[in-house]
Design a protein around this motif. Structure first.
Motif, PDB file in Angstrom:
ATOM      1  N   SER A 128      -0.087  -5.811 -12.474  1.00 44.86           N
ATOM      2  CA  SER A 128      -0.640  -6.024 -13.812  1.00 44.86           C
ATOM      3  C   SER A 128      -1.153  -4.762 -14.510  1.00 44.86           C
ATOM      4  CB  SER A 128      -1.798  -7.023 -13.706  1.00 44.86           C
ATOM      5  OG  SER A 128      -2.750  -6.517 -12.786  1.00 44.86           O
ATOM      6  N   ASN A 129      -1.289  -3.676 -13.771  1.00 43.19           N
ATOM      7  CA  ASN A 129      -1.875  -2.470 -14.377  1.00 43.19           C
ATOM      8  C   ASN A 129      -0.827  -1.698 -15.168  1.00 43.19           C
ATOM      9  OD1 ASN A 129      -3.253  -0.169 -15.053  1.00 43.19           O
ATOM     10  ND2 ASN A 129      -4.180   0.114 -13.041  1.00 43.19           N
ATOM     11  N   THR A 132       0.286   1.230  -8.296  1.00 44.65           N
ATOM     12  CA  THR A 132      -0.943   1.377  -9.084  1.00 44.65           C
ATOM     13  C   THR A 132      -2.208   1.188  -8.252  1.00 44.65           C
ATOM     14  OG1 THR A 132      -0.690  -0.934  -9.683  1.00 44.65           O
ATOM     15  CG2 THR A 132       0.102   0.677 -11.280  1.00 44.65           C
ATOM     16  N   GLU A 140      -0.708  -7.229   5.896  1.00 44.65           N
ATOM     17  CA  GLU A 140      -0.531  -8.681   5.868  1.00 44.65           C
ATOM     18  C   GLU A 140       0.910  -9.071   6.225  1.00 44.65           C
ATOM     19  OE1 GLU A 140      -1.940  -6.814   3.494  1.00 44.65           O
ATOM     20  OE2 GLU A 140      -3.883  -7.633   2.920  1.00 44.65           O
TER      21      GLU A 140
HETATM   22  P1  NDP Z   1      -5.214  -2.183  -4.174  1.00 42.16           P
HETATM   23  O1  NDP Z   1      -5.880  -3.470  -4.493  1.00 42.16           O
HETATM   24  O2  NDP Z   1      -5.856  -0.909  -4.558  1.00 42.16           O
HETATM   25  O3  NDP Z   1      -3.756  -2.184  -4.813  1.00 42.16           O
HETATM   26  C1  NDP Z   1      -2.870  -3.253  -4.664  1.00 42.16           C
HETATM   27  C2  NDP Z   1      -1.543  -2.909  -5.302  1.00 42.16           C
HETATM   28  O4  NDP Z   1      -0.664  -4.018  -5.124  1.00 42.16           O
HETATM   29  C3  NDP Z   1      -1.632  -2.663  -6.800  1.00 42.16           C
HETATM   30  O5  NDP Z   1      -0.641  -1.725  -7.152  1.00 42.16           O
HETATM   31  C4  NDP Z   1      -1.286  -4.022  -7.393  1.00 42.16           C
HETATM   32  O6  NDP Z   1      -0.767  -3.976  -8.699  1.00 42.16           O
HETATM   33  C5  NDP Z   1      -0.216  -4.446  -6.412  1.00 42.16           C
HETATM   34  N1  NDP Z   1      -0.009  -5.881  -6.335  1.00 42.16           N
HETATM   35  C6  NDP Z   1      -0.896  -6.833  -5.969  1.00 42.16           C
HETATM   36  N2  NDP Z   1      -0.333  -8.058  -6.043  1.00 42.16           N
HETATM   37  C7  NDP Z   1       0.946  -7.858  -6.450  1.00 42.16           C
HETATM   38  C8  NDP Z   1       2.035  -8.714  -6.749  1.00 42.16           C
HETATM   39  N3  NDP Z   1       1.956 -10.042  -6.639  1.00 42.16           N
HETATM   40  N4  NDP Z   1       3.204  -8.148  -7.174  1.00 42.16           N
HETATM   41  C9  NDP Z   1       3.314  -6.804  -7.321  1.00 42.16           C
HETATM   42  N5  NDP Z   1       2.315  -5.944  -7.048  1.00 42.16           N
HETATM   43  C10 NDP Z   1       1.149  -6.473  -6.630  1.00 42.16           C
HETATM   44  O7  NDP Z   1      -4.904  -2.219  -2.617  1.00 42.16           O
HETATM   45  P2  NDP Z   1      -4.881  -1.022  -1.569  1.00 42.16           P
HETATM   46  O8  NDP Z   1      -4.041   0.090  -2.070  1.00 42.16           O
HETATM   47  O9  NDP Z   1      -6.244  -0.746  -1.100  1.00 42.16           O
HETATM   48  O10 NDP Z   1      -4.138  -1.713  -0.339  1.00 42.16           O
HETATM   49  C11 NDP Z   1      -2.742  -1.983  -0.346  1.00 42.16           C
HETATM   50  C12 NDP Z   1      -2.294  -2.436   1.045  1.00 42.16           C
HETATM   51  O11 NDP Z   1      -2.508  -1.377   1.953  1.00 42.16           O
HETATM   52  C13 NDP Z   1      -3.101  -3.636   1.591  1.00 42.16           C
HETATM   53  O12 NDP Z   1      -2.249  -4.431   2.361  1.00 42.16           O
HETATM   54  C14 NDP Z   1      -4.149  -2.968   2.471  1.00 42.16           C
HETATM   55  O13 NDP Z   1      -4.562  -3.823   3.514  1.00 42.16           O
HETATM   56  C15 NDP Z   1      -3.366  -1.800   3.003  1.00 42.16           C
HETATM   57  N6  NDP Z   1      -4.199  -0.658   3.416  1.00 42.16           N
HETATM   58  C16 NDP Z   1      -4.983  -0.025   2.492  1.00 42.16           C
HETATM   59  C17 NDP Z   1      -5.786   1.031   2.867  1.00 42.16           C
HETATM   60  C18 NDP Z   1      -6.595   1.789   1.856  1.00 42.16           C
HETATM   61  O14 NDP Z   1      -7.189   2.807   2.203  1.00 42.16           O
HETATM   62  N7  NDP Z   1      -6.685   1.365   0.612  1.00 42.16           N
HETATM   63  C19 NDP Z   1      -5.842   1.469   4.266  1.00 42.16           C
HETATM   64  C20 NDP Z   1      -4.939   0.776   5.128  1.00 42.16           C
HETATM   65  C21 NDP Z   1      -4.158  -0.261   4.712  1.00 42.16           C
HETATM   66  P3  NDP Z   1      -1.698  -3.925 -10.044  1.00 42.16           P
HETATM   67  O15 NDP Z   1      -2.810  -2.980  -9.752  1.00 42.16           O
HETATM   68  O16 NDP Z   1      -0.742  -3.390 -11.061  1.00 42.16           O
HETATM   69  O17 NDP Z   1      -2.163  -5.306 -10.357  1.00 42.16           O
END
Ligand code: NDP
Ligand code: MG
Length: 382
Positions: free
Chosen positions: A36-37, A10, A121
């Motif tokens: 949570s989404n 999500t 991470e």
């Molecule tokens: P977002 O905040 O957009 O999304 C995070 C995702 O992780 C959501 O699907 C969220 O679920 C889920 N999530 C968070 N905590 C939990 C948990 N405890 N259990 C299960 N699911 C969880 O993050 P990004 O997509 O931006 O980034 C994701 C990863 O990719 C990070 O590590 C970031 O550093 C890395 N990254 C991102 C880039 C980017 O362009 N966005 C570029 C390079 C690396 P929900 O929404 O349902 O709560």
């Protein structure tokens, strides 16, 4: 047909990945995981029909269980671990934010899978463990999704590991590029959330403004490519067109370029060693590139980057401390409990309070990670 699992479906990366996969032939989504989404997750389930779904909230678990009786609904960290360990998966994309992605990655390595790794991470906190496991389970492979590491991965095919002189990570510099410490004292969260080039989740957007994102990426590069910290450089490149560069021993520099769009590195992690034409990936107009800039980063103002090099060189648990302190600091900042510059203060303090220890197991990582989080919440949370 390749079976795909996505944890963090999500989020920004997860959504981009589903967009890419829905336009590529030969890939089937078999598992999704989110926190949570619930509304978006339901839409994704209806569109992609996975066999397994993991959710992080009890309320969400109940809803999904009653709405989708034919799907195996999983819960919390155990659910993510189960997805990581699925025999049927060919590729798992770890697109969760934060250190919670570690265990699923470990399970997937033990099953000899391909891991398309977005969750930086994981590599920062558990780098030594992941490296050891990859040696033990040689069938497993990590293909980086982070745009800089994907660029390095692609450029590294031009030489052998022994021929590497430097890995040069590009950084956009974020919204506060060129600003002074005095300016940073007064910036708001809203300003920090305005990234000039990339559209991403809020945690990584703050990390980009503080340059801690680049710090995490330096440590990620060290563990992914087995390169000394002295051979990892950062260059500020505000246009985000050159995604990173490998400098080889003959002084040749091989760079990878593309539009600032995560769908390219995401797709490459799925299709490697092949490349695929995909209309979803925007073309880069070479004639528009008359103004590309490269600058030295200001490590005195953006202390978070310097602290990453320090933590990385200290080794052992220090990168865990750096990451955990930052995760809680970002949470506090997003909730307006601290000022922007307090971020650096928190990381610096945590690195002093938690001196380097050797990492021998994942438990060592989790123990330190938990203590640092508690320490930061107790001392800086209101
Ligand atoms: P977002 O905040 O957009 O999304 C995070 C995702 O992780 C959501 O699907 C969220 O679920 C889920 N999530 C968070 N905590 C939990 C948990 N405890 N259990 C299960 N699911 C969880 O993050 P990004 O997509 O931006 O980034 C994701 C990863 O990719 C990070 O590590 C970031 O550093 C890395 N990254 C991102 C880039 C980017 O362009 N966005 C570029 C390079 C690396 P929900 O929404 O349902 O709560
Ligand atoms: Mg990146």
């Amino acid at each position: 047909m390749k079976n795909i699992a996505i944890i963090g479906s999500t989020g920004s990366i997860g959504r981009n990945a589903l967009d890419i996969l829905s336009s590529l032939k030969g890939y089937k989504i078999i598992a999704l995981g989110a926190h949570s989404n619930i509304a978006l997750l339901q839409t994704q389930i209806e569109k992609f029909h996975p066999k397994y779904v993991s959710i992080g909230t009890e309320e969400g678990y109940k809803i999904l269980k009653s709405k989708f009786p034919k799907i195996q609904i999983l819960f919390g960290n155990e659910g993510l671990k189960t997805i990581g360990a699925l025999d049927e998966t060919d590729i798992i994309l770890t697109a969760i934010s934060g250190a919670v992605g570690i265990e699923a990655t470990v399970e997937a390595i033990k099953k000899g899978k391909r891991i398309a790794l977005a969750n930086k991470e994981t590599m920062v906190a558990a780098g030594p463990i992941i490296q050891k496991l990859l040696k033990e389970y040689p069938k497993a492979e990590i293909i980086p999704v982070d745009s800089e590491h994907s660029a390095l991965f692609q450029a590294l095919h031009s030489g052998t590991p022994r021929e590497i002189k430097n890995l040069i990570l590009t950084a956009s510099g974020g919204p506060f590029r060129g600003k002074s410490t005095d300016f940073l004292k007064h910036v708001s969260v809203e300003q920090a959330l305005k990234h000039p080039n990339w559209s991403m989740g809020s945690k990584i957007t703050i990390d980009s403004a503080s340059l801690v994102n680049k710090g995490l990426e330096v440590i990620e590069a060290h563990f992914l490519f087995n390169v000394d910290y002295d051979q990892i450089k950062v260059v500020v490149h505000p246009e985000s067109i050159v995604h990173s560069i490998v400098e080889f021993c003959d002084n040749s520099m091989i760079a990878q370029m593309g539009t600032p769009d995560m769908r390219l590195p995401i797709q490459y992690a799925f299709t490697f060693p092949e490349r695929k034409f995909n209309t979803r990936i925007p073309e880069l107009d070479i004639y528009s590139l008359s103004n590309l800039h490269f600058e030295k980063p200001d490590l005195d103002t953006f202390k978070g980057l310097q602290l990453a090099f320090d933590a990385g060189k200290m080794g052992g648990t220090s990168p865990v401390v750096y990451n955990a302190a930052n995760e809680i600091a970002v949470e506090l900042l997003l909730n307006k409990k601290i000022e922007f510059l307090t971020l650096y203060e928190i990381i610096e303090k945590a690195l002093i309070v938690f001196p380097t220890q050797k990492i021998t197991s994942l438990d060592d990582v989790f123990t330190v990670d938990k203590s640092v989080r508690e320490f930061v919440r107790k001392n800086f949370g209101v």
